[in-house]
Design a protein around this motif. Structure first.
Motif, PDB file in Angstrom:
ATOM      1  N   LEU A  37      -5.662  -9.298  -6.945  1.00  9.01           N
ATOM      2  CA  LEU A  37      -5.652  -7.992  -7.173  1.00  9.01           C
ATOM      3  C   LEU A  37      -4.919  -7.845  -9.013  1.00  9.01           C
ATOM      4  N   SER A  38      -4.564  -9.639  -9.384  1.00  7.59           N
ATOM      5  CA  SER A  38      -5.234  -9.610 -10.856  1.00  7.59           C
ATOM      6  C   SER A  38      -6.535  -9.242 -11.140  1.00  7.59           C
ATOM      7  N   VAL A  48       1.542  -6.648 -10.310  1.00  6.38           N
ATOM      8  CA  VAL A  48       1.473  -7.311  -9.158  1.00  6.38           C
ATOM      9  C   VAL A  48       2.635  -8.085  -8.396  1.00  6.38           C
ATOM     10  N   GLY A  49       3.211  -8.210  -8.987  1.00  4.44           N
ATOM     11  CA  GLY A  49       4.769  -8.935  -8.049  1.00  4.44           C
ATOM     12  C   GLY A  49       5.478  -7.610  -7.582  1.00  4.44           C
ATOM     13  N   THR A  50       5.364  -6.395  -8.199  1.00  7.19           N
ATOM     14  CA  THR A  50       5.893  -4.896  -7.643  1.00  7.19           C
ATOM     15  C   THR A  50       5.294  -4.539  -6.842  1.00  7.19           C
ATOM     16  N   THR A  51       3.546  -4.918  -6.447  1.00  6.47           N
ATOM     17  CA  THR A  51       3.024  -4.211  -5.681  1.00  6.47           C
ATOM     18  C   THR A  51       3.228  -4.769  -4.298  1.00  6.47           C
ATOM     19  N   VAL A  52       2.889  -6.100  -4.215  1.00  4.35           N
ATOM     20  CA  VAL A  52       3.019  -6.923  -3.744  1.00  4.35           C
ATOM     21  C   VAL A  52       4.638  -6.862  -2.747  1.00  4.35           C
ATOM     22  N   GLY A  53       5.731  -7.016  -3.644  1.00  6.68           N
ATOM     23  CA  GLY A  53       6.967  -7.043  -3.203  1.00  6.68           C
ATOM     24  C   GLY A  53       7.615  -5.626  -2.582  1.00  6.68           C
ATOM     25  N   CYS A  54       7.169  -4.413  -2.810  1.00  9.10           N
ATOM     26  CA  CYS A  54       7.502  -3.087  -2.385  1.00  9.10           C
ATOM     27  C   CYS A  54       6.978  -3.232  -0.952  1.00  9.10           C
ATOM     28  N   ALA A  55       5.390  -3.706  -1.071  1.00  8.67           N
ATOM     29  CA  ALA A  55       4.966  -3.864   0.461  1.00  8.67           C
ATOM     30  C   ALA A  55       5.742  -4.581   1.588  1.00  8.67           C
ATOM     31  N   ILE A 100      -4.326   2.638  -4.655  1.00 10.31           N
ATOM     32  CA  ILE A 100      -3.201   3.384  -3.861  1.00 10.31           C
ATOM     33  C   ILE A 100      -3.706   3.194  -2.712  1.00 10.31           C
ATOM     34  N   LEU A 101      -4.459   2.601  -2.248  1.00 12.38           N
ATOM     35  CA  LEU A 101      -5.170   2.416  -0.593  1.00 12.38           C
ATOM     36  C   LEU A 101      -4.947   2.025  -0.304  1.00 12.38           C
ATOM     37  N   PHE A 102      -5.371   0.117  -1.397  1.00 15.94           N
ATOM     38  CA  PHE A 102      -4.835  -0.955  -0.956  1.00 15.94           C
ATOM     39  C   PHE A 102      -3.102  -1.131  -0.893  1.00 15.94           C
ATOM     40  N   PHE A 103      -2.892  -0.469  -1.218  1.00 14.40           N
ATOM     41  CA  PHE A 103      -1.141  -0.551  -0.896  1.00 14.40           C
ATOM     42  C   PHE A 103      -0.826  -0.206  -0.144  1.00 14.40           C
TER      43      PHE A 103
END
Length: 396
Positions: A37-38, A48-55, A100-103
């Motif tokens: 992601l980075s 990155v932490g927010t993206t992975v954690g929210c998923a 967004i699609l990745f998330f």
């Protein structure tokens, strides 16, 4: 282990295979999401932490509906359908350039993995007598840890060639299991016994909330998972604050190796001795070992001391995981087993919360206070386990 597997029907072995194969796909890719992601989307570490954690959180919450489906549909179409989602999610993460699609693909992957996990656990209760379930849950957890032991090394080798290759292999593993399940999956295994009056999803939620045993146990699981859900993350945070980078690397790699070896060699041997009549005692023993491990971490100076503390911590993990599954299987009505396992799956929220809590503690208080705070989570979680266990005894 192979001798034990031969004793079970093919349906059980195929569900155990799903745990290993799909977890291997997960373990190959997840450790490199931060780097991927980075580098591909130029995100900061916080983003990155927010993206992975929210998923992860979204996948865990959606799995409640997956549990509802488990109680309404046969395992065969459910496992096939969500294995297809598993494959599609990894392909989507590999080919898309839109964040967004990745998330959304990452959420779909976590949702699919959780539903397959819940479906398999619910199916064990229909395929096996109660005295065999502790062995199967322990064997399943051993296979999961074997996948986590080798997956990151495979992912590292592939990522060194091309950052997209781990996603490709994970999708291929999912596709391989999809083909295997089409050929050998148990089409005859039925869904849960139907209620005389079918419940809607909202009505089932009210039933779960009214079961105080489940509420106590779910809350206890969430609080306890703060400690054991993502231990490598908060121990890394602690070591970054208290040590130099080289020592962080050497300690963490040693701890992960001790944990993986301990689970693989001891999980089945210990797990098969956990009996359904004394689950609360086993859970308390596991939490005491977690506390001993935390105490050891707080005082460790040498690498040997860190490793010994990790061994105590691992013994707690070996006991708590199968005991949790067995407790849920014991209290769940036959018609709602999937939903009960889905509620237990919410303990993943505690794992996501652990690094956040520890980061705040390390920012405000002296570093060793982190272990006292974690011990507090364990003590409150243990009290809720005891309360749930006592309510279970009065209901019998």
């Amino acid at each position: 282990m192979l001798t034990v597997l031969k004793q079970y029907p093919s349906g059980v072995n195929l569900l155990l295979a799903s745990a290993f194969v799909l977890t291997l796909g997960r373990a190959i890719t997840l450790p490199y999401l931060v780097l991927y992601l980075s580098s591909r989307y130029q995100l900061s570490i916080a983003a990155v932490g927010t993206t992975v954690g929210c998923a992860l959180v979204a996948g865990s919450l959606l799995s409640l509906y997956g549990g509802y489906l488990t109680d309404r549909l046969k395992p065969y179409p459910l496992i096939l359908g969500f294995t297809g989602c598993f494959v599609a999610a990894f392909i989507g993460m590999c080919v898309t350039s839109n964040l967004i699609l990745f998330f959304l693909a990452l959420v779909l992957f976590n949702f699919a993995y959780s539903v397959i996990d819940i479906t398999a656990k619910a199916a064990f209760g229909r395929l096996l007598p109660s005295h065999e379930q502790s062995r199967v849950f322990s064997l399943r957890y051993t296979l999961i840890n074997m996948a986590y032991a080798v997956g990151p090394f495979i992912g590292a080798a592939l990522a060194g060639v091309n950052m997209s290759l781990p996603f490709v292999l994970s999708a291929a593993l999912g596709a391989g299991f999809f083909w295997l399940y089409i050929r050998y999956g148990d089409r005859e295994l039925g869904c849960a016994p139907a209620q005389t009056t079918p419940f809607s999803f909202a009505q089932v939620g009210k039933v779960l909330l009214n079961d105080r045993r489940l509420v106590c146990f779910t809350l206890g699981g969430i609080l306890s998972a703060v400690v054991f859900g993502q231990f490598s993350a908060y121990l890394s945070q602690y070591l970054v604050v208290t040590s130099d980078p080289q020592r962080v690397y050497s300690v963490i790699t040693t701890l992960l190796a001790v944990n993986a070896c301990g689970v693989i060699t001891l999980q089945y041997w210990v797990g098969k001795r956990i009996d359904a009549q004394h689950l609360t005692r086993w859970l308390m023993a596991g939490l005491v070992l977690f506390l001993a491990g935390l105490a050891g971490f707080s005082m460790a100076q040498s690498l040997t001391a860190w490793a010994f503390a990790m061994l105590l911590f691992t013994l707690g993990e070996i006991i708590v995981f199968p005991a949790e599954y067995m407790f849920i299987d014991r209290i769940a009505p036959a018609s709602l087993r999937g939903m009960y396992f889905a509620a237990q799956n919410l303990s993943n929220l505690g794992g996501a919360l652990g690094p956040i809590v520890c980061g705040l503690v390390l920012a405000v208080w002296p570093a060793p206070m982190m272990f006292y705070v974690l011990a507090g989570f364990l003590i409150v979680g243990g009290a809720l386990y005891l309360l749930g266990g006592s309510l279970s005894e009065t209901r019998r």
